[in-house]
Design a protein around this motif. Structure first.
Motif, PDB file in Angstrom:
ATOM      1  N   GLN A   1      74.222 -35.384  23.811  1.00 44.41           N
ATOM      2  CA  GLN A   1      74.458 -33.953  23.801  1.00 44.41           C
ATOM      3  C   GLN A   1      75.294 -33.592  25.029  1.00 44.41           C
ATOM      4  O   GLN A   1      74.887 -33.829  26.156  1.00 44.41           O
ATOM      5  CB  GLN A   1      73.148 -33.169  23.813  1.00 44.41           C
ATOM      6  N   VAL A   2      76.460 -33.035  24.765  1.00 50.72           N
ATOM      7  CA  VAL A   2      77.422 -32.743  25.827  1.00 50.72           C
ATOM      8  C   VAL A   2      77.705 -31.248  25.862  1.00 50.72           C
ATOM      9  O   VAL A   2      77.851 -30.607  24.812  1.00 50.72           O
ATOM     10  CB  VAL A   2      78.733 -33.523  25.590  1.00 50.72           C
ATOM     11  N   ASN A   3      77.766 -30.705  27.059  1.00 52.71           N
ATOM     12  CA  ASN A   3      78.171 -29.317  27.240  1.00 52.71           C
ATOM     13  C   ASN A   3      79.569 -29.307  27.839  1.00 52.71           C
ATOM     14  O   ASN A   3      79.796 -29.843  28.921  1.00 52.71           O
ATOM     15  CB  ASN A   3      77.198 -28.575  28.163  1.00 52.71           C
TER      16      ASN A   3
ATOM     17  N   THR B   1      80.432 -24.725  22.740  1.00 48.47           N
ATOM     18  CA  THR B   1      80.282 -25.449  23.996  1.00 48.47           C
ATOM     19  C   THR B   1      79.392 -26.683  23.857  1.00 48.47           C
ATOM     20  O   THR B   1      79.513 -27.622  24.635  1.00 48.47           O
ATOM     21  CB  THR B   1      79.694 -24.540  25.090  1.00 48.47           C
ATOM     22  N   GLN B   2      78.491 -26.691  22.871  1.00 46.09           N
ATOM     23  CA  GLN B   2      77.602 -27.828  22.669  1.00 46.09           C
ATOM     24  C   GLN B   2      78.233 -28.822  21.686  1.00 46.09           C
ATOM     25  O   GLN B   2      78.555 -28.468  20.560  1.00 46.09           O
ATOM     26  CB  GLN B   2      76.246 -27.357  22.144  1.00 46.09           C
TER      27      GLN B   2
ATOM     28  N   GLN C   1      85.176 -28.105  32.359  1.00 46.91           N
ATOM     29  CA  GLN C   1      84.027 -28.768  32.955  1.00 46.91           C
ATOM     30  C   GLN C   1      83.188 -29.374  31.842  1.00 46.91           C
ATOM     31  O   GLN C   1      82.994 -28.762  30.784  1.00 46.91           O
ATOM     32  CB  GLN C   1      83.191 -27.780  33.767  1.00 46.91           C
TER      33      GLN C   1
ATOM     34  N   GLN D   1      82.762 -26.757  28.808  1.00 50.06           N
ATOM     35  CA  GLN D   1      83.109 -25.358  29.003  1.00 50.06           C
ATOM     36  C   GLN D   1      84.466 -25.230  29.683  1.00 50.06           C
ATOM     37  O   GLN D   1      84.907 -26.104  30.420  1.00 50.06           O
ATOM     38  CB  GLN D   1      82.045 -24.646  29.839  1.00 50.06           C
TER      39      GLN D   1
ATOM     40  N   LYS E   1      79.540 -31.763  30.992  1.00 56.20           N
ATOM     41  CA  LYS E   1      78.263 -32.242  31.515  1.00 56.20           C
ATOM     42  C   LYS E   1      77.476 -32.923  30.406  1.00 56.20           C
ATOM     43  O   LYS E   1      77.340 -32.384  29.307  1.00 56.20           O
ATOM     44  CB  LYS E   1      77.451 -31.070  32.080  1.00 56.20           C
ATOM     45  N   LEU E   2      76.973 -34.113  30.711  1.00 61.73           N
ATOM     46  CA  LEU E   2      76.105 -34.818  29.773  1.00 61.73           C
ATOM     47  C   LEU E   2      74.695 -34.267  29.941  1.00 61.73           C
ATOM     48  O   LEU E   2      74.067 -34.427  30.987  1.00 61.73           O
ATOM     49  CB  LEU E   2      76.130 -36.320  30.055  1.00 61.73           C
ATOM     50  N   GLN E   3      74.170 -33.614  28.916  1.00 50.74           N
ATOM     51  CA  GLN E   3      72.885 -32.939  29.018  1.00 50.74           C
ATOM     52  C   GLN E   3      71.716 -33.801  28.559  1.00 50.74           C
ATOM     53  O   GLN E   3      70.622 -33.700  29.106  1.00 50.74           O
ATOM     54  CB  GLN E   3      72.907 -31.645  28.197  1.00 50.74           C
ATOM     55  N   ASN E   4      71.930 -34.641  27.556  1.00 48.85           N
ATOM     56  CA  ASN E   4      70.796 -35.391  27.020  1.00 48.85           C
ATOM     57  C   ASN E   4      71.284 -36.607  26.244  1.00 48.85           C
ATOM     58  O   ASN E   4      72.356 -36.580  25.638  1.00 48.85           O
ATOM     59  CB  ASN E   4      69.961 -34.493  26.096  1.00 48.85           C
TER      60      ASN E   4
END
Length: 214
Positions: A140-142, A196-197, A120, A144, A122-125
């Protein structure tokens, strides 16, 4: 085991391993390993290529020596090598190496598992930065997975809302006016197990004003 994650981004702006003998290394799968696979591809990353004297890979029982000139040079003095394993020990790659600091073989191995769940992402910022080489985007991508992430593949295209409107909302038509682009799909590798980051930096093709950045 590590898995792959992919991220496609169209960005719009509205105007208004453990250390061993002074050597860090990491073993990664090149792609997910599925039940029934008879072979698997791995990538080993050495943190300090200049201190590497000898390197062998195998399944813990038999090892294959590698010509050091065939290693791929990475950033910050690191280097990597991709290899494949087959047979009963396909999930258990093993590395042996000699360094300038330690003339004896150091052995490092990991046991991987079959991929059971998709990763999975997710684009966080998203933010802008400025350096000596100009402006750039920082994403910044998470990422996982139930196992470790091997790599994140990304594609970034930055467009002004005004340019997109002029192109009738068609991204492909507005792409030549993009203020930032990754130039297609790129790959970034985590530098540590269980990371993860992920930070992705993409330079701007043309500088933006403070009003556009606001």
């Amino acid at each position: 085991m590590r898995s792959l994650a992919a991220l496609g981004i169209v960005f719009f702006i509205v105007t208004s391993m453990p250390l061993q003998a002074a050597m860090s290394l990491d073993l990664q799968t090149v792609r997910g390993i599925r039940p029934g696979d008879k072979s698997a591809s791995y990538r080993v990353v050495f943190g300090s290529c200049s201190s590497l004297v000898r390197f062998e890979y195998g399944d813990g029982k038999a090892f294959q020596s590698v010509d050091l000139t065939s290693l791929q040079q990475e950033e910050a003095g690191a280097c990597s090598y991709t290899f494949a394993l087959q047979g009963d020990q396909v999930l258990s790659p093993s590395i042996r190496y000699v360094t300038l600091e330690n003339p004896e073989f150091t052995t490092y191995s990991e046991t991987f598992a079959y991929e059971s769940l998709p990763p999975q992402i997710k684009l966080q910022n998203i933010q802008f930065g400025t350096g000596s080489d100009g402006q750039f985007l920082v994403l910044q991508v998470n990422a996982q997975d139930n196992l470790d992430i091997s790599e994140v593949r990304y594609s970034v295209l930055g467009l002004l809302a005004s340019d997109l409107r002029k192109a009738g909302g068609i991204i492909a038509a507005a792409a030549p006016q993009a203020f930032s682009t990754s130039g297609g799909w790129k790959v970034v590798h985590p530098v540590a197990d269980s990371q993860t980051q992920i930070m992705i930096r993409v330079p701007l093709k043309s500088s933006l004003s403070q009003e556009q950045l606001a």
